[in-house]
Write a protein that holds these residues in place. Sequence first.
Motif, PDB file in Angstrom:
ATOM      1  N   VAL A   1      39.242  32.007  71.577  1.00 33.29           N
ATOM      2  CA  VAL A   1      40.343  31.921  72.541  1.00 33.29           C
ATOM      3  C   VAL A   1      39.732  32.110  73.928  1.00 33.29           C
ATOM      4  O   VAL A   1      39.084  33.126  74.196  1.00 33.29           O
TER       5      VAL A   1
ATOM      6  N   THR B   1      45.760  34.929  62.553  1.00 37.06           N
ATOM      7  CA  THR B   1      45.646  36.325  62.966  1.00 37.06           C
ATOM      8  C   THR B   1      44.596  36.455  64.072  1.00 37.06           C
ATOM      9  O   THR B   1      43.782  35.555  64.286  1.00 37.06           O
ATOM     10  N   ASP B   2      44.605  37.608  64.754  1.00 37.04           N
ATOM     11  CA  ASP B   2      43.623  37.861  65.802  1.00 37.04           C
ATOM     12  C   ASP B   2      42.475  38.717  65.254  1.00 37.04           C
ATOM     13  O   ASP B   2      42.408  38.992  64.051  1.00 37.04           O
ATOM     14  N   ASP B   3      41.596  39.145  66.146  1.00 37.66           N
ATOM     15  CA  ASP B   3      40.440  39.960  65.751  1.00 37.66           C
ATOM     16  C   ASP B   3      40.835  41.256  65.050  1.00 37.66           C
ATOM     17  O   ASP B   3      40.063  41.792  64.258  1.00 37.66           O
TER      18      ASP B   3
ATOM     19  N   TYR C   1      38.908  35.853  69.099  1.00 40.87           N
ATOM     20  CA  TYR C   1      39.027  34.768  68.127  1.00 40.87           C
ATOM     21  C   TYR C   1      40.397  34.829  67.468  1.00 40.87           C
ATOM     22  O   TYR C   1      40.998  35.906  67.370  1.00 40.87           O
ATOM     23  N   VAL C   2      40.857  33.693  66.993  1.00 42.62           N
ATOM     24  CA  VAL C   2      41.975  33.641  66.059  1.00 42.62           C
ATOM     25  C   VAL C   2      41.432  33.057  64.763  1.00 42.62           C
ATOM     26  O   VAL C   2      40.524  32.211  64.773  1.00 42.62           O
TER      27      VAL C   2
ATOM     28  N   ARG D   1      37.981  29.808  62.055  1.00 44.16           N
ATOM     29  CA  ARG D   1      38.205  30.606  63.255  1.00 44.16           C
ATOM     30  C   ARG D   1      38.047  29.709  64.487  1.00 44.16           C
ATOM     31  O   ARG D   1      37.380  28.679  64.439  1.00 44.16           O
TER      32      ARG D   1
ATOM     33  N   THR E   1      47.015  26.506  68.668  1.00 47.40           N
ATOM     34  CA  THR E   1      47.227  27.270  67.439  1.00 47.40           C
ATOM     35  C   THR E   1      47.641  26.336  66.306  1.00 47.40           C
ATOM     36  O   THR E   1      47.132  26.441  65.186  1.00 47.40           O
TER      37      THR E   1
ATOM     38  N   VAL F   1      47.793  35.848  72.441  1.00 43.15           N
ATOM     39  CA  VAL F   1      46.396  36.259  72.448  1.00 43.15           C
ATOM     40  C   VAL F   1      45.764  35.732  73.734  1.00 43.15           C
ATOM     41  O   VAL F   1      45.996  34.581  74.105  1.00 43.15           O
TER      42      VAL F   1
ATOM     43  N   ILE G   1      49.587  36.359  64.432  1.00 48.02           N
ATOM     44  CA  ILE G   1      49.851  35.620  65.657  1.00 48.02           C
ATOM     45  C   ILE G   1      50.863  34.509  65.395  1.00 48.02           C
ATOM     46  O   ILE G   1      51.829  34.347  66.132  1.00 48.02           O
TER      47      ILE G   1
END
Length: 140
Positions: free
Chosen positions: A42, A120-122, A98-99, A39, A58, A94, A127
């Motif tokens: 962001v 992915t995001d939270d 977090y990612v 993780r 990313t 985002v 993403i």
Amino acid sequence: MKLSKKDVLEQCNTLCKNTLMETLEIEIIDFGDDFLVARMPVSSKNHQVDGVLHGGATFALAESVGSFASHIFIDVEKFFVRGIEMSGNHLKSVKDGYVFAKANFLHKGRTTQLLNIRVTDDDDNLISLCKLTTISLPKK
């Protein structure tokens, strides 16, 4: 003596000291037989000028988790891993939180490895979707 999952994760994160992974605050948080999860927070530190996560950050997350996955599944006394190709699509932006990057092996060969990396995001929204090819080369 077999190490606990917590001990393995701690060792993995210790290896990231003084690297780009530390700079971007990337943390390895889970692993299994054919996957690794990391993780990254962001924030303005990894934003583009318009206030969303930079695609380069990313990609740095995706390549870090994919290369690290290949690294922990080889004999590091005899081999080292290098990324040789990466591609990806950014699908959603985002701004904070977090990612999470989850690298799964599509092919785990002796010389080359192919990984699918979902970022992915939270809220588990996709993403970015990335593909990484790594190569294991003998140490001289």
